[in-house]
Design a protein around this motif. Structure first.
Motif, PDB file in Angstrom:
ATOM      1  N   UNK A 161       2.958 -18.075  -6.486  1.00 47.36           N
ATOM      2  CA  UNK A 161       1.809 -17.534  -5.675  1.00 47.36           C
ATOM      3  C   UNK A 161       1.905 -16.166  -5.537  1.00 47.36           C
ATOM      4  N   UNK A 162       3.325 -15.782  -5.030  1.00 46.19           N
ATOM      5  CA  UNK A 162       3.371 -14.319  -4.951  1.00 46.19           C
ATOM      6  C   UNK A 162       2.816 -13.394  -6.160  1.00 46.19           C
ATOM      7  N   UNK A 163       3.126 -13.761  -7.514  1.00 47.05           N
ATOM      8  CA  UNK A 163       2.656 -12.995  -8.601  1.00 47.05           C
ATOM      9  C   UNK A 163       1.072 -12.996  -8.424  1.00 47.05           C
ATOM     10  N   UNK A 164       0.340 -14.307  -8.157  1.00 45.60           N
ATOM     11  CA  UNK A 164      -1.015 -14.360  -8.290  1.00 45.60           C
ATOM     12  C   UNK A 164      -1.744 -13.418  -7.136  1.00 45.60           C
ATOM     13  N   UNK A 165      -1.098 -13.623  -5.885  1.00 44.02           N
ATOM     14  CA  UNK A 165      -1.530 -12.832  -4.835  1.00 44.02           C
ATOM     15  C   UNK A 165      -1.346 -11.137  -5.077  1.00 44.02           C
ATOM     16  N   UNK A 166      -0.429 -10.773  -5.876  1.00 44.79           N
ATOM     17  CA  UNK A 166      -0.107  -9.441  -6.203  1.00 44.79           C
ATOM     18  C   UNK A 166      -1.279  -8.826  -7.489  1.00 44.79           C
TER      19      UNK A 166
ATOM     20  N   UNK B  28      -4.118 -10.565  -8.918  1.00 45.98           N
ATOM     21  CA  UNK B  28      -5.678 -10.801  -8.978  1.00 45.98           C
ATOM     22  C   UNK B  28      -6.061  -9.620  -8.109  1.00 45.98           C
ATOM     23  N   UNK B  29      -6.890  -9.016  -8.505  1.00 42.43           N
ATOM     24  CA  UNK B  29      -7.544  -7.826  -7.501  1.00 42.43           C
ATOM     25  C   UNK B  29      -8.980  -8.147  -7.202  1.00 42.43           C
ATOM     26  N   UNK B  30      -9.630  -8.905  -7.914  1.00 48.98           N
ATOM     27  CA  UNK B  30     -11.023  -9.422  -7.297  1.00 48.98           C
ATOM     28  C   UNK B  30     -10.961 -10.017  -6.053  1.00 48.98           C
ATOM     29  N   UNK B  31     -11.758  -9.533  -4.978  1.00 44.34           N
ATOM     30  CA  UNK B  31     -11.572 -10.145  -3.654  1.00 44.34           C
ATOM     31  C   UNK B  31     -11.994 -11.528  -3.574  1.00 44.34           C
ATOM     32  N   UNK B  32     -13.019 -11.867  -4.459  1.00 39.51           N
ATOM     33  CA  UNK B  32     -13.459 -13.266  -4.334  1.00 39.51           C
ATOM     34  C   UNK B  32     -12.831 -14.089  -5.082  1.00 39.51           C
ATOM     35  N   UNK B  33     -11.923 -14.059  -6.084  1.00 40.18           N
ATOM     36  CA  UNK B  33     -11.147 -14.676  -6.815  1.00 40.18           C
ATOM     37  C   UNK B  33      -9.784 -14.939  -5.998  1.00 40.18           C
ATOM     38  N   UNK B  34      -9.368 -13.698  -5.040  1.00 42.59           N
ATOM     39  CA  UNK B  34      -8.326 -13.797  -4.403  1.00 42.59           C
ATOM     40  C   UNK B  34      -8.375 -13.361  -3.037  1.00 42.59           C
ATOM     41  N   UNK B  35      -9.211 -14.539  -2.315  1.00 46.61           N
ATOM     42  CA  UNK B  35      -9.332 -14.087  -1.035  1.00 46.61           C
ATOM     43  C   UNK B  35      -7.976 -13.691  -0.010  1.00 46.61           C
ATOM     44  N   UNK B  36      -7.374 -14.568  -0.294  1.00 46.40           N
ATOM     45  CA  UNK B  36      -6.027 -14.612   0.446  1.00 46.40           C
ATOM     46  C   UNK B  36      -5.394 -13.255   0.520  1.00 46.40           C
ATOM     47  N   UNK B  37      -5.285 -12.901  -0.967  1.00 47.10           N
ATOM     48  CA  UNK B  37      -4.370 -11.404  -1.295  1.00 47.10           C
ATOM     49  C   UNK B  37      -5.356 -10.499  -0.643  1.00 47.10           C
ATOM     50  N   UNK B  38      -6.759 -10.591  -0.577  1.00 52.08           N
ATOM     51  CA  UNK B  38      -7.543  -9.711  -0.076  1.00 52.08           C
ATOM     52  C   UNK B  38      -7.466  -9.433   1.184  1.00 52.08           C
TER      53      UNK B  38
END
Ligand code: SF4
Ligand code: SF4
Lengths: 538, 179
Positions: free
Chosen positions: B29-34, B36-46
């Motif tokens: 999950x950490x890899x994904x969070x770091x 994926x920059x699109x705010x709607x594809x990665x709302x948690x990271x955003x």
């Protein structure tokens, strides 16, 4: 790790009930934590349906009271399905673990739990398939990604196959077209063989089987609810609308999910149907027998879809109608669109649907003989058959949630937008990668929309809510529209938690607000009984 | 002054804070969070990015409580339903202390900025208290929704019964109890 003394906050944070362990996924058993799993089906419901292993049990029990030969039953069931469904065998064989689907599931995005990656969800079953049905798996075991079916694996299936809303978003991104929703469906069928199912699905199924609708309301109760709506409509419009029930020889049979009879905001959409049909003088009928458009068989097994859906054609035949019209529903539409004709057809006693108002032939429904109301209403508007005053919806600043089933599974993308834009002046789309084919699930479809599972639902709802909040901030959106009865319930919880100032509603509610009816009194209230204009609120 | 250091090293400190928070998720999950920059594809990271940046900037300029609550909400609301123990759900606030230590510890020691550090850390403590309020509100909302859902599922039936058979009105839903 236990806490013996007060250490630094970051160490304290690691003492976590739910911290993901460092063991490989195959060896990490499931932790059934309140709020994230669904209560099992009551024994009485399984008995009513003649399904195996009725009993009382709980997922938190050590012993799930499985039949002695449970493993044999599952393996036999798996083999049968591999032989019967070519697509399923293909899905088991061809995944190259490319990772394209990995981050596309709303449950993974919202929970951060890797086993909610679609590829891993399918792998839960695929690993067992490899172990018992492929040469490589038999020879190499673990090294080939194979593992034996154990009780712990079964528990994991129960947890994660009831954490998939069968929304198919992942399949849009898979270069091989692997549909994890279908893997989930087969997974649930297998679980059903040994009596592992959830009450939120089995109770509606049992009720539907005996009474025709999910809540198990008898015919006079259903009739009473419709009459209640007729009264409400009269108060608002001054018009006493027609309510044809079980009318033999009517041209059209109308079937819609029963959730919209009993719970707001679905009721307003249901009132919308009554007003629309009255205004255009449609020769149609409601049915107290086919009183449910929803079909939770879809979340159980192929056999159950067929059993429950049979009543629609049977009632159409009994009443002698020409064709069938379906209300705003999501998963019902997947059943009608993809299964009905093959399972319950051919419906050769019906005619290919033609709109009696516009003369339009619904070519797409030639086989199933059933039309979605959004196609029907869009066609009415296109032909200028409705007098509409969108300013009556001026308080509504709307956005539209594509429900997974009508959008992704059935391609109904333009019709709802066309109708909305004709009845409501302010309409704003959510970001592109969250609508249409790429729409994010509400987080509560496929039987997951119960209250015991609320925490999990809120995780799954997060991507949808995030896009909603974006249009709320940017355009002051205050209404989330959808054409699905499950959504009308689940999105209400979603907005309550994530975007409290946004209300939820169906499209025909707005159609009926805007619909100028012959002989109506001056409208001062909308269907919710709220003043049409801001000024009148003071 | 500590404030100058915090301003100059803003990106480094905030990045470290984010890393420490992202580190509470599983490795895949950490890899994904770091990445994926699109705010709607990665709302948690955003939410983590915007939430922590907003908090940090407001700490530096002594922002008002409303602003702090807004940015805390971005992160706490999702963590409140992710199955974490309450300490883990809100404890990310304290990770800022760790980040400051790691990035600025040496400079703080060299310039003997302990007093200023103490003041700054007190603000972080207040932030943690605030985040606990938000966490509790989120959990209460969850319970509220549960009761609303159960009632609302059949609200019309009850309303009709009250109207038709003269059952006590309080059996029906009132406006406030409706979801
Ligand atoms: S079908 Fe939907 S819920 Fe199921 S794994 Fe795919 S994206 Fe997730
Ligand atoms: S996108 Fe398709 S092939 Fe790639 S990992 Fe997912 S299911 Fe497998």
């Amino acid at each position: 790790m236990e806490l013996h003394n007060l250490s630094k906050p970051q160490d304290l944070m690691n003492i976590d009930l739910n911290k993901t362990p460092e063991t490989p996924w195959m060896d990490t058993p499931v932790n059934f934590r309140d709020g994230t799993y669904i209560y099992p089906a009551a024994g009485k419901n399984l008995k009513r349906l003649g399904l195996p292993n009725p009993r009382e049990w709980s997922p938190t029990d050590e012993d799930w009271k499985l039949p002695d030969n449970w493993k044999e039953i599952i393996m036999k069931g798996l083999k049968e399905r591999l032989d019967k469904y070519r697509s399923f065998r293909l899905f088991m064989d061809i995944c190259v673990r490319c990772g394209a689907c990995m981050d596309k599931c709303h449950f993974f995005i919202g929970s951060g739990d890797p086993k909610n990656m679609p590829v891993l969800r399918a792998e839960l079953l695929r690993s067992v398939y490899r172990n018992d049905f492929t040469t490589l798996g038999k020879m190499l075991g673990r090294f080939a990604g194979a593992r034996e079916l154990t009780v712990d694996v079964l528990k994991e299936w129960f947890y994660y196959f009831f954490q998939c809303t069968e929304c198919r978003r992942c399949s849009v991104f898979c270069p091989y077209g692997i549909d994890t929703a279908e893997v989930t469906m087969i997974g649930r069928e297998l679980l059903n063989l040994v009596g592992l199912n959830i009450n939120w699905v089995m109770e509606p199924v049992a009720n539907c089987y005996r009474f025709g609708n999910h809540l198990g309301i008898p015919p006079h109760g259903v009739k009473d609810m419709w009459e209640f709506m007729v009264d409400d409509i009269e108060n608002i419009t001054g018009i006493n609308v027609n309510l044809p029930i079980n009318k033999k020889g009517a041209e059209i049979l109308f079937v819609t999910p029963s959730g919209d009879y009993f719970a707001d905001p679905g009721t307003y959409t249901c009132m919308g149907y009554l007003m629309l049909f009255h205004e255009i003088g449609l020769d149609y009928t409601w049915s107290t027998y086919a009183s449910e458009g929803g079909n939770f068989g879809l979340f159980t097994s192929h056999e159950m879809i067929k059993r429950l859906n049979a009543k629609i054609y049977a009632e159409a035949k009994r009443l002698g109608v020409k064709w069938i019209l379906g209300g705003e529903c999501g998963h019902m539409w997947r059943v009608i669109h993809q299964y009905m004709e093959t399972m319950n057809g051919p419906a050769d006693f019906l005619e290919a649907p033609v709109s009696p108002i516009t003369g339009t032939k619904f070519e797409n429904a030639k086989q199933s003989k059933m039309v979605h109301i959004m196609e029907f209403t869009a066609d009415l508007i296109k032909h200028g058959k409705l007098k509409l005053d969108p300013s009556r919806n001026r308080k509504v600043r709307a956005t539209y949630h594509d429900s997974c089933n009508p959008a992704r599974a059935a391609g109904l993308l333009e019709e709802p937008r066309y109708v909305i834009q004709n009845v409501c002046e302010d309409f704003f789309e959510m970001p592109e990668n969250t609508i249409r084919e790429q729409t994010f699930c509400c987080g509560g479809g496929a039987g997951l929309g119960n209250d015991e599972n609320l925490e999990m639902r809120m995780r799954g709802a997060f991507p949808r809510a995030n896009a909603l909040r974006h249009v709320q901030d940017k355009h002051d959106v205050n209404r989330l529209l959808c054409m699905c009865a499950i959504d009308r319930a689940t999105l209400t919880a979603l907005t309550h938690y994530w975007a409290p100032d946004v209300s939820v509603g169906g499209i025909h509610e707005l159609v009926a607000n805007a619909l100028v009816m012959d002989g109506e009194q001056e409208r001062t209230e909308d269907l919710r009984g709220e003043p049409l204009n801001e000024e009148e609120e003071e | 002054m500590l404030k100058d250091l915090l301003e100059k090293q803003r990106d480094a400190v905030v990045d470290r804070w984010k890393q420490l928070l992202v580190g509470t998720y599983p490795p895949e999950t950490q890899r994904f969070l770091k990445t994926q920059k699109n705010p709607f594809a990665n709302p948690l990271g955003n939410s983590i990015d915007e939430g922590l940046e907003g908090l940090y900037d407001n700490l530096l300029k002594d922002g008002d409580i409303e602003k702090f609550s807004e940015f805390l909400d971005r992160v706490v609301r999702i963590r409140a339903v992710q199955g974490y123990a309450p300490s883990t759900a809100v404890g990310f606030v304290f990770l800022l202390k760790e980040a400051v230590q790691e990035i600025l510890g040496q400079a703080i020691r060299e310039n003997r900025l302990y007093e200023e550090l103490l003041t700054f850390e007190q603000k972080i403590d207040s932030l943690a208290l605030l985040s606990f309020n938000i966490y509790m509100q989120c959990r209460e909302t969850i319970f509220e929704i549960r009761t609303h859902e159960i009632r609302n599922r059949t609200s019309r039936l009850v309303e009709r019964a009250c109207q038709k058979y003269g059952m006590p009105q309080e059996w029906a839903d009132t406006e406030e109890t409706k979801a």
